[in-house]
Scaffold this active site. Structure first.
Site, PDB file in Angstrom:
ATOM      1  N   HIS A 151     -44.726  -1.325  -1.505  1.00 46.34           N
ATOM      2  CA  HIS A 151     -45.657  -0.833  -0.478  1.00 46.34           C
ATOM      3  C   HIS A 151     -45.437  -1.584   0.833  1.00 46.34           C
ATOM      4  O   HIS A 151     -45.430  -0.973   1.918  1.00 46.34           O
ATOM      5  CB  HIS A 151     -47.098  -1.014  -0.957  1.00 46.34           C
ATOM      6  CG  HIS A 151     -48.121  -0.850   0.123  1.00 46.34           C
ATOM      7  ND1 HIS A 151     -48.405   0.364   0.729  1.00 46.34           N
ATOM      8  CD2 HIS A 151     -48.937  -1.769   0.734  1.00 46.34           C
ATOM      9  CE1 HIS A 151     -49.340   0.191   1.646  1.00 46.34           C
ATOM     10  NE2 HIS A 151     -49.683  -1.080   1.678  1.00 46.34           N
ATOM     11  N   ASP A 158     -50.345   2.096   7.629  1.00 45.42           N
ATOM     12  CA  ASP A 158     -50.872   1.656   6.337  1.00 45.42           C
ATOM     13  C   ASP A 158     -51.583   2.795   5.601  1.00 45.42           C
ATOM     14  O   ASP A 158     -51.694   2.766   4.376  1.00 45.42           O
ATOM     15  CB  ASP A 158     -51.833   0.486   6.556  1.00 45.42           C
ATOM     16  CG  ASP A 158     -52.150  -0.278   5.280  1.00 45.42           C
ATOM     17  OD1 ASP A 158     -51.293  -0.290   4.362  1.00 45.42           O
ATOM     18  OD2 ASP A 158     -53.233  -0.864   5.189  1.00 45.42           O
ATOM     19  N   HIS A 161     -50.293  -2.053  -4.402  1.00 48.41           N
ATOM     20  CA  HIS A 161     -50.234  -3.061  -3.338  1.00 48.41           C
ATOM     21  C   HIS A 161     -49.215  -4.148  -3.690  1.00 48.41           C
ATOM     22  O   HIS A 161     -49.567  -5.309  -3.894  1.00 48.41           O
ATOM     23  CB  HIS A 161     -51.615  -3.667  -3.106  1.00 48.41           C
ATOM     24  CG  HIS A 161     -52.572  -2.721  -2.462  1.00 48.41           C
ATOM     25  ND1 HIS A 161     -53.508  -2.003  -3.184  1.00 48.41           N
ATOM     26  CD2 HIS A 161     -52.726  -2.349  -1.162  1.00 48.41           C
ATOM     27  CE1 HIS A 161     -54.215  -1.240  -2.349  1.00 48.41           C
ATOM     28  NE2 HIS A 161     -53.754  -1.436  -1.127  1.00 48.41           N
ATOM     29  N   HIS A 164     -48.695  -7.832   5.603  1.00 48.33           N
ATOM     30  CA  HIS A 164     -50.071  -7.337   5.711  1.00 48.33           C
ATOM     31  C   HIS A 164     -50.817  -7.285   4.387  1.00 48.33           C
ATOM     32  O   HIS A 164     -52.048  -7.276   4.376  1.00 48.33           O
ATOM     33  CB  HIS A 164     -50.092  -5.965   6.378  1.00 48.33           C
ATOM     34  CG  HIS A 164     -49.806  -4.825   5.446  1.00 48.33           C
ATOM     35  ND1 HIS A 164     -48.529  -4.495   5.044  1.00 48.33           N
ATOM     36  CD2 HIS A 164     -50.643  -3.947   4.836  1.00 48.33           C
ATOM     37  CE1 HIS A 164     -48.588  -3.452   4.235  1.00 48.33           C
ATOM     38  NE2 HIS A 164     -49.851  -3.095   4.085  1.00 48.33           N
ATOM     39  N   ASP A 165     -50.129  -7.259   3.247  1.00 45.96           N
ATOM     40  CA  ASP A 165     -50.798  -7.280   1.941  1.00 45.96           C
ATOM     41  C   ASP A 165     -50.279  -8.410   1.053  1.00 45.96           C
ATOM     42  O   ASP A 165     -50.388  -8.344  -0.175  1.00 45.96           O
ATOM     43  CB  ASP A 165     -50.603  -5.938   1.219  1.00 45.96           C
ATOM     44  CG  ASP A 165     -51.658  -4.906   1.595  1.00 45.96           C
ATOM     45  OD1 ASP A 165     -52.765  -5.320   1.990  1.00 45.96           O
ATOM     46  OD2 ASP A 165     -51.376  -3.698   1.524  1.00 45.96           O
TER      47      ASP A 165
END
Length: 543
Positions: free
Chosen positions: A231, A384, A227, A267-268
């Site tokens: 990614h 994802d 993560h 998103h992460d």
């Protein structure tokens, strides 16, 4: 001269009618008291045709259809009790594949369907997509105020391949000297420029600074194995390819495209390589802040807007009309929160209903705000979890990195005296069976629905997924022959069940004074400065 947005649209693919093996229906176990699957001839025949992705809702509909079409048949008491139980069940429960409720599968290895059962217990009680404005105002276009920067370090081949599904983000990380997200974010945003003057601008300097700041808030590969910023770049590129190569841009206006792309970029952001359940178990700050609900996803999107408010040089929303800014924020929040795997089954069930109702015509979707919300959420969520639908060499690299990241979490949980999460115990975990389950129960139904909107998803993604599933089935057979202990390093497939990236558990474990910090693991539990190198991959590829 600014380029017009390219839109692609094709007719939907026909329903995928694969022949599925017969399933022996077993009595279900309690997951929030789900209805017991009837062990009747009619239900057995139904499941044999539908396969392992059939849900409890599918079973209920099949029973009702049979009673209506053939009223002369004897009514089975067991089926009537099942229908009665379904009336009081939640949507999330009814959306569960029946395979998740079948314990006696013959798979006794850790991380098999027993693990999927554990995962199913972590489904949230609320997963419906947030609503969107009921009316579609004049669509704002998106443009940069100045020409984009040059990227002399990248060859023409990589620039051309960025629009394609099998783009190699590891190679991008190497070519950009460890900053792939800056490039991927810029290239994805640059792909949807307006031809005429716009009332919504992404000012170039702010956009570049925003991307730099976001990438700085991601961990690098030597700190968090999966993560990380690579990614994030990969998911961003996947969303870009979904919109452009597979034609999903036809379903969204420009502001929604911007929201999904920005959602992919952030998103992460700030992910520490630990799952939601880990944070909840240790009762750390983010678990307490977000009340154990989608703690990582809430943190990611909260950090995004805090960044723009605290550093005006990164505020890409500066100058937006208030209605555009509010809508963009709302849509970014919904798509990032939608990446929490605990809402997967409910979201897929909602999306399936909408696909069956609206078909593949974008105009039909545009008339329903709830449908557009569900489609935005599914666009980012599907990307994802898309690693299993990539070319096999890339899929294996990502799976191995996630597996190693889970092992590091298991090491830390063991050090802290916490229960070791599923797939995190390097001493006992086996992966092939859980990987097959994840592919067939989670990924395949998701992309089958996406293929109903654009058939190129079937031609490329589902083809890759089928190839990879067959490879993992072979590994599962090999793995099942060794039940005495964990597989050896050379025989262990580089696999991992990707659904545990977010699922939350319900109870907190208080830590004693003097134990390791819950936010930063001891040095021996984190990767060293020497990067983890995948088999057959050069060190520069994963630095």
């Amino acid at each position: 001269m600014r380029r017009p947005i390219q839109r692609f649209h094709t007719e939907p693919a026909p329903m995928n009618k694969l022949v599925k093996p017969h399933l022996q229906v077993m009595r279900s176990v309690s997951v929030g008291q789900p209805p017991t699957i009837p062990d009747t001839e009619g239900v057995n025949e139904m499941l044999a045709l539908a396969g392992p992705t059939a849900t409890l809702m599918d079973v209920a509909k099949g029973i009702l259809d049979r009673l209506v079409e053939r009223p002369e048949l004897e009514v089975q008491v067991e089926e009537m009790l099942f229908l009665k139980d379904c009336l009081g069940a939640s949507l999330e429960t009814l959306a569960m594949p029946c395979m998740l409720l079948q314990r006696n599968t013959g798979d006794v290895t850790p991380g098999g369907y027993d693990y999927l059962m554990i995962y199913a217990k972590q489904v949230n009680t609320s997963s419906s997509c947030p609503g969107t404005p009921g009316s579609r105002s004049r669509t704002p276009s998106v443009a940069f105020s100045r020409p984009p920067p040059s990227w002399e370090s990248l060859d023409a081949r990589m620039l051309d391949e960025f629009d394609q599904w099998d783009f190699d983000s590891f190679e991008l990380a190497e070519a950009t000297k460890g900053n792939p997200l800056h490039f991927a974010g810029w290239k994805a945003l640059d792909g949807f420029l307006g031809e005429q003057s716009s009332d919504v601008f992404l000012e170039m300097e702010r956009t570049s600074r925003f991307l730099e700041a976001v990438e700085d808030m991601y961990s690098r590969q030597d700190k968090v194995l999966y993560h990380n910023n690579v990614h994030a770049a990969d998911v961003t590129q996947c969303v870009h390819a979904l919109l452009k190569q597979f034609g999903f841009a036809a379903y969204f206006d420009q502001l929604s495209i911007l929201a999904i792309l920005l959602g992919a970029i952030v998103h992460d952001m700030g992910h520490d390589g630990r799952t939601n359940s880990f944070h909840v178990n240790v009762c750390d700050d983010i678990a307490l802040t977000y009340n154990d609900i989608s703690v990582l996803e809430n943190m990611h999107i909260s950090k995004t807007f805090k960044l723009m408010h605290s550093d005006l040089s990164t505020n890409i929303l500066e100058g937006f009309k208030i209605e555009h800014r509010n809508r963009l924020r709302k849509e970014m929040v919904e798509v990032v929160l939608g990446t929490d795997m605990s809402s997967h089954f409910g979201n897929v069930a909602d999306f399936k209903t909408l696909v069956e109702k609206l078909g593949s015509d974008p105009t039909e979707w545009h008339h329903e705000p709830k449908a557009m919300s569900a489609l935005r959420v599914m666009a980012l969520h599907a990307m994802d979890i898309s690693n299993p639908a990539k070319v096999f060499s890339l899929s294996d690299k990502w799976s191995d990195l996630l597996r190693q990241e889970f092992f590091l979490q298991g090491d830390e949980e063991k050090h802290l005296g916490l229960p070791i999460s599923p797939l995190c115990d390097r001493e006992t975990v086996r992966f092939a069976s859980s990987q097959v389950g994840f592919f067939t129960i989670i990924v395949q139904p998701t992309f089958t629905l996406m293929a109903e909107l654009q058939h190129r998803v079937k031609d490329v993604l589902l083809t890759h997924l089928q190839t990879n599933t067959e490879a993992w089935e072979a590994r599962k057979k090999k793995e099942s022959g060794d039940v005495s202990g964990p597989p050896s390093a050379q025989n262990s497939p580089p696999a991992v069940h990707e659904s545990e990236r977010s699922g939350s558990l319900s109870r907190c474990h208080r830590l004693e004074q003097g134990k390791t910090s819950i936010n930063v693991a001891s040095p021996e539990l984190r990767p060293t400065a020497t990067p983890y190198i995948l088999p057959g991959v050069s060190s520069s590829r994963c630095k």
